[in-house]
Design a protein around this motif. Sequence first.
Motif, PDB file in Angstrom:
ATOM      1  N   VAL A 154      -1.985 -15.943  28.474  1.00  0.00           N
ATOM      2  CA  VAL A 154      -0.937 -16.636  29.241  1.00  0.00           C
ATOM      3  C   VAL A 154       0.313 -16.906  28.421  1.00  0.00           C
ATOM      4  O   VAL A 154       1.276 -17.495  28.919  1.00  0.00           O
ATOM      5  CB  VAL A 154      -1.472 -17.960  29.831  1.00  0.00           C
ATOM      6  CG1 VAL A 154      -2.648 -17.703  30.745  1.00  0.00           C
ATOM      7  CG2 VAL A 154      -1.847 -18.952  28.741  1.00  0.00           C
ATOM      8  N   GLY A 155       0.334 -16.480  27.141  1.00  0.00           N
ATOM      9  CA  GLY A 155       1.530 -16.642  26.331  1.00  0.00           C
ATOM     10  C   GLY A 155       1.831 -18.078  25.946  1.00  0.00           C
ATOM     11  O   GLY A 155       2.988 -18.483  25.910  1.00  0.00           O
ATOM     12  N   ARG A 156       0.781 -18.862  25.700  1.00  0.00           N
ATOM     13  CA  ARG A 156       0.939 -20.257  25.290  1.00  0.00           C
ATOM     14  C   ARG A 156       0.288 -20.461  23.915  1.00  0.00           C
ATOM     15  O   ARG A 156      -0.528 -19.668  23.470  1.00  0.00           O
ATOM     16  CB  ARG A 156       0.290 -21.204  26.313  1.00  0.00           C
ATOM     17  CG  ARG A 156       0.971 -21.210  27.680  1.00  0.00           C
ATOM     18  CD  ARG A 156       2.315 -21.920  27.615  1.00  0.00           C
ATOM     19  NE  ARG A 156       3.039 -21.871  28.875  1.00  0.00           N
ATOM     20  CZ  ARG A 156       3.038 -22.851  29.777  1.00  0.00           C
ATOM     21  NH1 ARG A 156       2.311 -23.927  29.584  1.00  0.00           N
ATOM     22  NH2 ARG A 156       3.750 -22.734  30.871  1.00  0.00           N
ATOM     23  N   GLU A 157       0.636 -21.577  23.282  1.00  0.00           N
ATOM     24  CA  GLU A 157      -0.021 -21.939  22.042  1.00  0.00           C
ATOM     25  C   GLU A 157      -1.452 -22.390  22.335  1.00  0.00           C
ATOM     26  O   GLU A 157      -1.730 -22.984  23.378  1.00  0.00           O
ATOM     27  CB  GLU A 157       0.734 -23.075  21.345  1.00  0.00           C
ATOM     28  CG  GLU A 157       2.138 -22.718  20.896  1.00  0.00           C
ATOM     29  CD  GLU A 157       2.141 -21.692  19.768  1.00  0.00           C
ATOM     30  OE1 GLU A 157       1.145 -21.657  19.001  1.00  0.00           O
ATOM     31  OE2 GLU A 157       3.116 -20.925  19.662  1.00  0.00           O
ATOM     32  N   ARG A 158      -2.370 -22.127  21.390  1.00  0.00           N
ATOM     33  CA  ARG A 158      -3.761 -22.550  21.590  1.00  0.00           C
ATOM     34  C   ARG A 158      -3.851 -24.063  21.741  1.00  0.00           C
ATOM     35  O   ARG A 158      -4.650 -24.570  22.534  1.00  0.00           O
ATOM     36  CB  ARG A 158      -4.613 -22.106  20.402  1.00  0.00           C
ATOM     37  CG  ARG A 158      -6.087 -22.481  20.563  1.00  0.00           C
ATOM     38  CD  ARG A 158      -6.885 -22.221  19.294  1.00  0.00           C
ATOM     39  NE  ARG A 158      -8.264 -22.654  19.442  1.00  0.00           N
ATOM     40  CZ  ARG A 158      -8.673 -23.895  19.329  1.00  0.00           C
ATOM     41  NH1 ARG A 158      -7.785 -24.855  19.074  1.00  0.00           N
ATOM     42  NH2 ARG A 158      -9.953 -24.208  19.460  1.00  0.00           N
ATOM     43  N   SER A 159      -3.031 -24.807  21.002  1.00  0.00           N
ATOM     44  CA  SER A 159      -3.066 -26.268  21.090  1.00  0.00           C
ATOM     45  C   SER A 159      -2.689 -26.743  22.489  1.00  0.00           C
ATOM     46  O   SER A 159      -3.237 -27.729  22.996  1.00  0.00           O
ATOM     47  CB  SER A 159      -2.120 -26.891  20.056  1.00  0.00           C
ATOM     48  OG  SER A 159      -0.788 -26.425  20.260  1.00  0.00           O
ATOM     49  N   SER A 160      -1.765 -26.025  23.144  1.00  0.00           N
ATOM     50  CA  SER A 160      -1.373 -26.381  24.502  1.00  0.00           C
ATOM     51  C   SER A 160      -2.534 -26.180  25.461  1.00  0.00           C
ATOM     52  O   SER A 160      -2.786 -27.018  26.348  1.00  0.00           O
ATOM     53  CB  SER A 160      -0.174 -25.529  24.943  1.00  0.00           C
ATOM     54  OG  SER A 160       0.150 -25.766  26.294  1.00  0.00           O
ATOM     55  N   VAL A 161      -3.262 -25.072  25.300  1.00  0.00           N
ATOM     56  CA  VAL A 161      -4.438 -24.808  26.133  1.00  0.00           C
ATOM     57  C   VAL A 161      -5.500 -25.879  25.900  1.00  0.00           C
ATOM     58  O   VAL A 161      -6.070 -26.431  26.845  1.00  0.00           O
ATOM     59  CB  VAL A 161      -5.015 -23.405  25.828  1.00  0.00           C
ATOM     60  CG1 VAL A 161      -6.336 -23.186  26.557  1.00  0.00           C
ATOM     61  CG2 VAL A 161      -4.008 -22.327  26.219  1.00  0.00           C
ATOM     62  N   ALA A 162      -5.767 -26.194  24.625  1.00  0.00           N
ATOM     63  CA  ALA A 162      -6.798 -27.177  24.292  1.00  0.00           C
ATOM     64  C   ALA A 162      -6.456 -28.555  24.856  1.00  0.00           C
ATOM     65  O   ALA A 162      -7.318 -29.255  25.396  1.00  0.00           O
ATOM     66  CB  ALA A 162      -6.971 -27.257  22.775  1.00  0.00           C
ATOM     67  N   ASN A 163      -5.189 -28.957  24.742  1.00  0.00           N
ATOM     68  CA  ASN A 163      -4.785 -30.279  25.217  1.00  0.00           C
ATOM     69  C   ASN A 163      -4.940 -30.408  26.731  1.00  0.00           C
ATOM     70  O   ASN A 163      -5.356 -31.452  27.239  1.00  0.00           O
ATOM     71  CB  ASN A 163      -3.341 -30.573  24.816  1.00  0.00           C
ATOM     72  CG  ASN A 163      -3.208 -30.907  23.347  1.00  0.00           C
ATOM     73  OD1 ASN A 163      -4.148 -31.412  22.726  1.00  0.00           O
ATOM     74  ND2 ASN A 163      -2.054 -30.637  22.768  1.00  0.00           N
ATOM     75  N   LEU A 164      -4.603 -29.343  27.468  1.00  0.00           N
ATOM     76  CA  LEU A 164      -4.747 -29.409  28.920  1.00  0.00           C
ATOM     77  C   LEU A 164      -6.218 -29.408  29.335  1.00  0.00           C
ATOM     78  O   LEU A 164      -6.604 -30.117  30.270  1.00  0.00           O
ATOM     79  CB  LEU A 164      -4.011 -28.246  29.580  1.00  0.00           C
ATOM     80  CG  LEU A 164      -2.498 -28.405  29.699  1.00  0.00           C
ATOM     81  CD1 LEU A 164      -1.872 -27.167  30.310  1.00  0.00           C
ATOM     82  CD2 LEU A 164      -2.130 -29.619  30.537  1.00  0.00           C
ATOM     83  N   LEU A 165      -7.050 -28.655  28.643  1.00  0.00           N
ATOM     84  CA  LEU A 165      -8.473 -28.652  28.962  1.00  0.00           C
ATOM     85  C   LEU A 165      -9.088 -30.031  28.751  1.00  0.00           C
ATOM     86  O   LEU A 165     -10.006 -30.431  29.478  1.00  0.00           O
ATOM     87  CB  LEU A 165      -9.208 -27.608  28.108  1.00  0.00           C
ATOM     88  CG  LEU A 165      -9.049 -26.156  28.553  1.00  0.00           C
ATOM     89  CD1 LEU A 165      -9.623 -25.209  27.507  1.00  0.00           C
ATOM     90  CD2 LEU A 165      -9.736 -25.926  29.896  1.00  0.00           C
ATOM     91  N   ARG A 166      -8.586 -30.766  27.792  1.00  0.00           N
ATOM     92  CA  ARG A 166      -9.111 -32.115  27.528  1.00  0.00           C
ATOM     93  C   ARG A 166      -8.858 -33.052  28.706  1.00  0.00           C
ATOM     94  O   ARG A 166      -9.602 -34.016  28.904  1.00  0.00           O
ATOM     95  CB  ARG A 166      -8.478 -32.694  26.260  1.00  0.00           C
ATOM     96  CG  ARG A 166      -8.910 -32.004  24.963  1.00  0.00           C
ATOM     97  CD  ARG A 166      -8.155 -32.588  23.782  1.00  0.00           C
ATOM     98  NE  ARG A 166      -8.467 -33.991  23.584  1.00  0.00           N
ATOM     99  CZ  ARG A 166      -7.607 -34.907  23.161  1.00  0.00           C
ATOM    100  NH1 ARG A 166      -6.353 -34.559  22.920  1.00  0.00           N
ATOM    101  NH2 ARG A 166      -7.986 -36.160  22.996  1.00  0.00           N
ATOM    102  N   LEU A 167      -7.834 -32.776  29.512  1.00  0.00           N
ATOM    103  CA  LEU A 167      -7.539 -33.637  30.656  1.00  0.00           C
ATOM    104  C   LEU A 167      -8.677 -33.641  31.672  1.00  0.00           C
ATOM    105  O   LEU A 167      -8.816 -34.585  32.459  1.00  0.00           O
ATOM    106  CB  LEU A 167      -6.243 -33.192  31.342  1.00  0.00           C
ATOM    107  CG  LEU A 167      -4.964 -33.186  30.491  1.00  0.00           C
ATOM    108  CD1 LEU A 167      -3.759 -32.865  31.367  1.00  0.00           C
ATOM    109  CD2 LEU A 167      -4.772 -34.517  29.780  1.00  0.00           C
TER     110      LEU A 167
END
Length: 285
Positions: A154-167
């Motif tokens: 999806v062209g995002r940083e891994r940290s961005s993916v991880a932070n949203l999954l935590r929600l």
Amino acid sequence: MEKKALGRGLDALLPVAAPAPVKPAAESQDVLDIELDHILPNRFQPRRDFPEDELEQLADSLRQNGLLQPIVVRRKGDGLYELISGERRWRAAELAGLGTIKALVRNCSDDEAMALALIENLQRDDLNPMETAHAYHRMATEFGMTQDVIAQRVGRERSSVANLLRLLHLPEEVQQMVAAGSLSTGHAKVLLAVHGGEAQVRLAREIVDRQWSVRESEKRVAAQARDKRPTRGRAQPSAFQDLEARLQKKLGTKVVIEQAGTGGRIVVHYFSPQEQERLLDILLG
């Protein structure tokens, strides 16, 4: 950086390993006029809310100006097609009373179809944070993608993916506040530091009622933490933080280690029947 990555276009974001062989032009760039009732909705559509007033406005535009950009579909057999992207345009075309719609026909797998649907919505800023989080979760559970692979797709940083999954660990009421825009993702991250779902809901309501900024919310959480003793039976973060992180990376889900005397327990979280089956396969070999 993220917006720039998305600007590269859908085709540039799909490959993760070696590029796929180039398809013949007739196969990869096939634009057809397809009857609306021959098109099935996208099973992997990450967007959950299609406001009626927005669809009506788009339908009016289609009546006056026609379709400016074809939708994207894939063949399903028996003369049927499944949407990959453009569900708003497809729904609006039905409202406008159109019989057919122009569609670009692509050949792609299920995981590519889901990535394309997610990427299109991300490019248009059409998704709320919870819709994006649920889409990432489906990519992980249904297609076995790691956070690194999702980030590449999806062209995002891994940290961005991880932070949203935590929600997704937040209570449903709090998730609904984030989806509605009452709480920002910054507020939601603050609430993740609060122990207990009831406490998270109470604080979320207070944040909304008092219109606290993220900074003010952080101060309130820190103040509450100073006023309370550590929860009995719960290991201090420093004791098992590294081990929890390693287990979470291995299993792809939230893992909590709780200590009670000389014993304790390891709690593995799952959020759907499919994820339960995936975890059981890993744990049972």
